[in-house]
Design a protein around this motif. Structure first.
Motif, PDB file in Angstrom:
ATOM      1  N   VAL A  14     -43.006  16.936  24.738  1.00 30.45           N
ATOM      2  CA  VAL A  14     -42.137  16.900  23.563  1.00 30.45           C
ATOM      3  C   VAL A  14     -42.297  15.533  22.909  1.00 30.45           C
ATOM      4  N   PRO A  15     -42.171  15.465  21.573  1.00 33.23           N
ATOM      5  CA  PRO A  15     -42.243  14.155  20.906  1.00 33.23           C
ATOM      6  C   PRO A  15     -40.986  13.345  21.175  1.00 33.23           C
ATOM      7  N   VAL A  16     -41.175  12.046  21.336  1.00 33.80           N
ATOM      8  CA  VAL A  16     -40.071  11.118  21.576  1.00 33.80           C
ATOM      9  C   VAL A  16     -39.830  10.331  20.289  1.00 33.80           C
ATOM     10  N   LEU A  17     -38.568  10.186  19.910  1.00 34.59           N
ATOM     11  CA  LEU A  17     -38.214   9.510  18.664  1.00 34.59           C
ATOM     12  C   LEU A  17     -39.041  10.062  17.491  1.00 34.59           C
ATOM     13  N   PRO A  18     -38.986  11.360  17.242  1.00 32.53           N
ATOM     14  CA  PRO A  18     -39.836  11.966  16.208  1.00 32.53           C
ATOM     15  C   PRO A  18     -39.553  11.438  14.803  1.00 32.53           C
ATOM     16  N   GLN A  19     -38.360  10.858  14.595  1.00 33.68           N
ATOM     17  CA  GLN A  19     -38.057  10.325  13.260  1.00 33.68           C
ATOM     18  C   GLN A  19     -38.728   8.985  13.018  1.00 33.68           C
ATOM     19  N   TRP A  20     -39.291   8.378  14.051  1.00 37.22           N
ATOM     20  CA  TRP A  20     -40.029   7.122  13.918  1.00 37.22           C
ATOM     21  C   TRP A  20     -41.532   7.441  13.959  1.00 37.22           C
ATOM     22  N   ARG A  21     -42.278   6.864  13.021  1.00 31.36           N
ATOM     23  CA  ARG A  21     -43.695   7.174  12.898  1.00 31.36           C
ATOM     24  C   ARG A  21     -44.550   6.022  13.425  1.00 31.36           C
ATOM     25  N   CYS A  22     -45.642   6.400  14.076  1.00 32.33           N
ATOM     26  CA  CYS A  22     -46.628   5.420  14.548  1.00 32.33           C
ATOM     27  C   CYS A  22     -47.778   5.335  13.539  1.00 32.33           C
ATOM     28  N   PRO A  23     -48.439   4.191  13.447  1.00 32.93           N
ATOM     29  CA  PRO A  23     -49.642   4.116  12.596  1.00 32.93           C
ATOM     30  C   PRO A  23     -50.682   5.125  13.071  1.00 32.93           C
ATOM     31  N   SER A  24     -51.402   5.704  12.139  1.00 34.22           N
ATOM     32  CA  SER A  24     -52.427   6.682  12.499  1.00 34.22           C
ATOM     33  C   SER A  24     -53.638   5.983  13.123  1.00 34.22           C
ATOM     34  N   LEU A  25     -54.451   6.770  13.778  1.00 32.11           N
ATOM     35  CA  LEU A  25     -55.635   6.264  14.488  1.00 32.11           C
ATOM     36  C   LEU A  25     -56.884   6.639  13.700  1.00 32.11           C
TER      37      LEU A  25
END
Length: 300
Positions: free
Chosen positions: A254-265
């Motif tokens: 499951v995604p954790v903290l889905p409202q926070w986005r990480c920089p793409s790879l």
């Protein structure tokens, strides 16, 4: 090398039956062609041509010598044709380097290209370590993230969305993080980066940003192993959506903290040269780019 050039000039003179016609074919002056043939005769001490005002005829020695010169020119032309063919059509062996986790994408990405060009073969080198591309004679390498400085030329193929993921069992036992700060109390899995900690950058729903320095409990040089250990509940992991899609859909992750986005790879195709790329390399890059942008979480 001068002798080889003179042999080619001599072959052209015989082929065109005159010095002037050979000069036109070679974009040289007639006097320059004549000088090359005279130098060849002088250095060898053998007369190759009988000259008259009306025509040129080969001596016996010239006839034998011409056979070898003509064969040399024909071989050079075949070599040039092969280079042109390699430039215009995907042929020969394509040596491709990719990380272990990417290997499953090679067949669907390049399958049509290989089927359409029977003269093209593939040598796939799968390794999560950054191998010496020059020593391994790599034509094309798939690389991710920030690239080290090198003489290789990189073309961006796409970018993969990254997610912080965990198994439901881990979140039940450790509690689900509600803020970026809560990530620090969780066990983490990470790719080995020379002993350095994971620096996790996050952007919130209101545009706020956080950077967390996280020490991983378990590290590996293999991204697939990291994902498998994440599914097993051994820790949180930063995963590409394209890799985790099946586990997310099945509920194993499951995604954790889905409202926070990480920089793409970023995903790159690295090649040893910018100009005069063989057709096999150009076609493979185009096929990879077309395939990758259709994957879950991939963006141009």
């Amino acid at each position: 090398m001068d002798d080889i050039k003179r042999m080619a000039v001599f072959a052209a003179v015989v082929e065109h039956h005159s010095m002037s016609a050979a000069a036109r074919a070679l974009s040289m002056s007639t006097s320059a062609v004549s000088q090359q043939v005279r130098r060849l005769e002088r250095d060898s001490g053998v007369t190759l041509l009988h000259r008259s005002t009306r025509k040129l005829t080969l001596t016996a020695a010239g006839e034998q010598f011409h056979a070898h010169c003509a064969a040399m020119v024909a071989a050079a032309r075949r070599a040039q044709q092969q280079l042109t063919h390699s430039r215009e059509a995907p042929v020969g062996e394509l040596r491709l380097s990719a990380p272990v986790g990417f290997a499953r994408h090679v067949a669907p990405a390049l399958g049509e290209l290989l089927a359409a060009h029977p003269a093209l073969s593939l040598k796939l080198l799968v390794d999560d370590a950054h191998i010496d591309l020059i020593e391994a004679r790599i034509d094309l390498a798939v690389r991710f993230g920030r690239l080290p400085d090198s003489s290789w030329v990189a073309r961006r193929l796409c970018a993969f969305e990254l997610l912080v993921c965990a198994s439901p069992e881990l979140l039940r036992s450790h509690g689900a993080p509600r803020r970026p700060e809560d990530l620090l109390s969780q066990p983490w899995l990470a790719l080995a980066r020379d002993g350095q900690a994971l620096h996790l950058s996050l952007q919130g729903p209101q545009g706020e940003s956080r950077t967390q320095r996280i020490e991983a409990r378990i590290s590996s040089n293999n991204q697939l192993s990291i994902q498998q250990m994440c599914v097993a509940g051994l820790g949180l992991a930063l995963l590409a959506r394209v890799d985790a899609a099946d586990d997310l859909a099945a509920g194993r992750l499951v995604p954790v903290l889905p409202q926070w986005r990480c920089p793409s790879l970023d995903v790159w195709a690295a090649t040893p040269q910018r100009d005069a790329q063989p057709a096999k390399v150009r076609a493979a890059i185009d096929a990879l780019a077309q395939y990758l942008v259709g994957l879950p979480g991939a963006v141009r």
